[in-house]
Write an enzyme that holds these catalytic residues in place. Structure first.
Site, PDB file in Angstrom:
ATOM      1  N   SER A  84       5.394 -14.636  12.578  1.00  0.00           N
ATOM      2  CA  SER A  84       4.844 -15.668  13.375  1.00  0.00           C
ATOM      3  C   SER A  84       5.032 -14.781  14.903  1.00  0.00           C
ATOM      4  CB  SER A  84       5.871 -16.770  13.594  1.00  0.00           C
ATOM      5  OG  SER A  84       7.148 -16.406  13.887  1.00  0.00           O
ATOM      6  N   LYS A 100      10.811 -24.619  17.646  1.00  0.00           N
ATOM      7  CA  LYS A 100      10.111 -23.606  18.551  1.00  0.00           C
ATOM      8  C   LYS A 100       9.764 -24.255  19.983  1.00  0.00           C
ATOM      9  CE  LYS A 100       8.686 -20.109  15.077  1.00  0.00           C
ATOM     10  NZ  LYS A 100       7.409 -19.552  14.333  1.00  0.00           N
TER      11      LYS A 100
END
Length: 809
Positions: free
Chosen positions: A688, A731
């Site tokens: 990511s 996140k």
């Protein structure tokens, strides 16, 4: 000489319109039946005296009250009763009068006319309404047959009364006689008394005798079984007494006889299943033959202790009040709407279908988010016992299945131990930290959990120590985990995962004021007027002294503040303490965490990424720099293979599209790139960070800085696509906690915003992209001319190009 009180020829017109009413409380008188009565009440004594002085006729009405000692009114009396004539009267001691009353007929009260000195009422006779047809004859025959069976089964009824009932010619009188002699309730007897139609009365009496006959038959069956059991036990007692006498003659009188008898009593009293009972009796026979000093004696007695003390048939009754369960969950936990919604659905299904085999819930999320306490709240809502089994670091299969009895110090597994401890076979069992189960040469505990957590198998769970099946299907199992990828696939397939993400700053403030501060204030002996903390102080503690998805560190810091306040009050330095933003450092020291998002991204080559960890989301700074050289790409910061491959992919894309991005083609011949991810002691991996590395390298090669308060996450491909990533909720919450204003995410992750609190979504601008070109367009400040970017690249890398020219010359 004829009896002057013979009432057989009494006609309805001879019954007075106004009757003196005697309430009766625990008996019912029927027409043509004789009933003994005892009267004590003053008004009743006056009524009896007046009746004896007159025609001796009175009206008897059944009362709904239990006795004459309780105050009653006319509303408590039934309105249909029996006209009676006093046949005999005898006065005894303590103003007590005994009567013998014969029923003459039914009557109905029209209205009550007086209640002093006793009750009087206007009445209307209710003569029987008969119909001589086949159905009436059939009802009579059926009632008589059933009644004769009742007489045979009832020791309190004389045998000849059955024959007497068969000889009664009048159906109405037959129904009244049977109802007055069977053991039916007063409500049933009153219902028969109120029926004027004889056929309806016979149908009601048929229901009563059928019910009473069933009761008597069942009682007779139970009595015969009890008698048979008593005979067997008596026989066993005599045999054991003989055995005891023989052992005494042989000098082998067992000192353990009382212990053997105690185990035998437990086996029969605890209702063991057939297989467990058979195994217990076999082990008890072995124990009876052993000498108490034998080493095997302790092994057998310990095994019998476990076998007879388990709650084989002891269950707690579920309190399936869904509204109460919802209230308990809301009181104990703030937020967690999705998890609480699923729990309410789970309990609702169990309410509608108690024998349903529901899924095994798994609460997954960072530490301190309330996973274990959710299990406690479910147990509290259901009224069940609670067991917590810590699986973290467990490597021995015997912890789940138990040890075989051949081993020294063998014990059942942790689940059976917990069930014995709480004393019920349907507790809530929380298997904590299921993601941290290991394996070794001693076996794999996660494989043993496959049977425990399968509703189709655990009804006959076999613990190695018990060696008999134990039903775990009534147990509600709940598991918790920080991560899911470490759980074996076969075990994860049995779990329904509920994600519990971290809390936002606003949620933590509300939780602190609702739960944490009152709890810690009470734990440290502080009263409400002795300790206070402002919202600004709580916000400062959250932002400056904790960095977590959960609440554990926040609770520790608030506890530290409470200790400091308690110390000041105990030393009489203050009578009350108020914690404000400007004096938090006095209690907790200097701020530990500061926001670096603005200062660290103000130079080219530094970009903020978003990372997921088992403890929640994190901000990840990725730094890139360029230097003279031709060795290519250097990666540092304990990066995993996947992350290194993402960096290589990003560089290949930049080199392929250099002219489109605004980078000179000859730069890569004279420049070395170095990518570093700080916190170098912590291993990092995952795809990511691809878009973040791409942006960092582009930033250093173009000399452009990334927008302030911007973070990003996404996987990249060589074709320039941006692929979705996981852990989006964690996140985004981490970015909100760090003050991020803009986030770039893959287009495919747009659906994940549904789980994000609305307040977080409103405070952040989201950009969803499909390609790397879109990432670069959004990441940098916009320039007026494209050539400016090229000139800047030339200026930044001028030394490299001059050095390259010198080498070519």
């Amino acid at each position: 000489m004829a009896d002057p009180f013979d009432t057989s020829d009494l006609l309805p017109e001879q019954i007075p319109d106004e009757l003196s009413i005697l309430p009766v409380f625990d008996v019912a008188l029927f027409p043509k039946m004789v009933l003994p009565l005892v009267v004590r009440h003053k008004s009743a004594l006056k009524l009896i005296d007046d009746a004896m002085a007159g025609n001796r006729i009175i009206g008897l009405l059944l009362s709904r009250k239990p006795s004459a000692d309780v105050e009653y009114s006319t509303d408590d009396l039934y309105h249909v009763g029996t006209i009676g004539m006093i046949l005999k009267m005898a006065k005894g001691e303590d103003n007590k009068v005994q009567l013998m009353v014969q029923g003459l007929g039914r009557f109905e009260v029209k209205d009550f006319v007086s209640d002093t000195p006793y009750l009087k009422a206007h009445v209307e006779p209710m003569p029987d309404i008969t119909l001589d047809d086949k159905e009436t004859h059939a009802l009579v025959t059926n009632v008589v047959n059933h009644y004769q069976k009742i007489v045979k089964l009832s020791p309190g009824l004389p045998p000849e009364i059955g024959e007497m009932a068969a000889a009664i010619p009048d159906p109405g009188t037959l129904a009244d006689m049977i109802t007055s002699t069977v053991n039916s309730s007063l409500e049933d007897k009153q219902a028969v008394l109120e029926l004027q139609h004889v056929k309806k009365r016979l149908k009601k009496v048929t229901e009563i005798v059928n019910y009473q006959l069933e009761i008597l038959e069942i009682g007779t069956k139970i009595q015969s079984q009890v008698k048979e059991d008593m005979n067997n036990k008596q026989k066993e007692y005599f045999l054991r007494q003989q055995m005891k006498a023989i052992q005494e003659e042989l000098g082998e009188s067992g000192e353990n006889n009382s212990e053997i008898q105690e185990y035998r009593t437990k086996i029969y009293e605890n209702n063991l299943p057939e297989e467990a009972k058979r195994e217990a009796e076999r082990e008890l026979k072995r124990l009876a033959r052993m000498h108490p000093s034998s080493s095997e004696y302790t092994v057998s007695s310990t095994y019998l202790d476990w076998l007879t003390s388990l709650p084989w048939d002891v269950s707690t009754e579920d309190n399936l009040d869904i509204a109460k369960a919802k209230r308990i969950l809301d009181e104990d936990h703030f937020g967690l709407k999705r998890a609480k919604k699923r729990i309410i659905e789970y309990l609702s299904v169990r309410k509608l279908k108690p024998d349903s085999k529901g899924p095994i819930l798994c609460f997954a999320g960072p530490p301190g988010t309330g996973k274990t306490s959710l299990g406690q709240s479910i147990a509290k809502a259901l009224g069940r016992k609670f067991i917590r089994v810590a699986l973290g670091g467990m490597k021995d299969e015997a912890e789940i299945r138990g040890h075989r009895r051949t081993y020294v110090g063998a014990l059942p597994g942790r689940i059976i131990q917990g069930i014995r401890r709480v004393g019920t076979n349907n507790p809530i069992v929380v298997l904590d930290e299921i993601d941290k189960v290991g394996n070794s040469f001693q076996g794999d505990p996660s494989s043993a959990l496959l049977e425990v957590l399968d509703p189709e198998q655990n009804f006959s769970f076999s613990d190695h120590y018990l060696d008999v099946p134990f039903d775990l299907s009534k147990v509600i199992f709940i598991t918790t985990a920080n991560v899911l990828h470490t759980i074996p696939p076969a075990l994860r397939d049995r779990l329904e995962v509920l994600e519990l993400s971290g809390y936002t700053e606003e949620e933590k403030i509300k939780i602190a004021y609702r739960y944490t501060i009152p709890k810690q204030r009470k734990a440290h002996g502080l009263k409400a007027n002795q300790f206070a903390i402002t919202q600004g102080a709580v916000r400062m503690i959250i932002a400056g002294y904790t960095r977590e998805a959960g609440l554990r560190n926040l609770e520790r810091e608030i506890a530290s503040v409470c200790r400091g306040a308690a110390s000041m009050i105990a030393l009489e330095e203050a009578t009350s303490v108020e914690i404000k933003q400007n004096n938090v450092a006095k209690f907790l020291g200097q701020i530990r965490y500061t926001s670096e998002t603005s200062s660290r991204t103000s130079i080219p080559g530094v970009v903020m990424g978003l990372a997921w960890t088992p403890a929640g989301g994190e901000i990840l700074f990725i730094e890139a720099t360029a230097m003279k050289g031709s060795r290519g790409l250097t990666l540092t910061g304990q990066l995993g293979n996947v992350m290194k491959e993402s960096a290589s992919t990003a560089l290949s894309f930049i080199r392929t599209n250099a002219s489109k991005i605004g980078i000179a083609d000859d730069v890569f011949n004279t420049v070395d790139l170095h990518i570093h991810v700080p916190s170098g002691a912590i291993p990092k991996d995952g795809p990511s960070a691809g878009v973040t590395m791409l942006t960092a390298m582009t930033s250093i090669l173009t000399g452009m800085t990334v927008r302030k308060y911007l973070a990003m996450s996404g996987e990249i491909t060589l074709r320039g696509l941006v692929l979705p990533v996981g852990g989006v909720k964690e996140k985004i919450i981490a970015a909100h906690r760090a003050g991020i204003k803009t986030i770039i995410l893959p287009k495919w992750n747009e659906k994940d915003l549904e789980d994000i609190p609305s307040k977080v979504i409103k405070s952040i601008q989201f950009h969803f992209v499909d390609t790397m070109r879109e990432v670069l367009e959004l990441a940098f400040e916009r320039r007026t001319q494209k050539v400016d970017r090229r000139n800047q690249v030339k200026n930044v890398n001028v030394d490299n190009r001059v050095a390259a020219s010198d080498r070519r010359q």
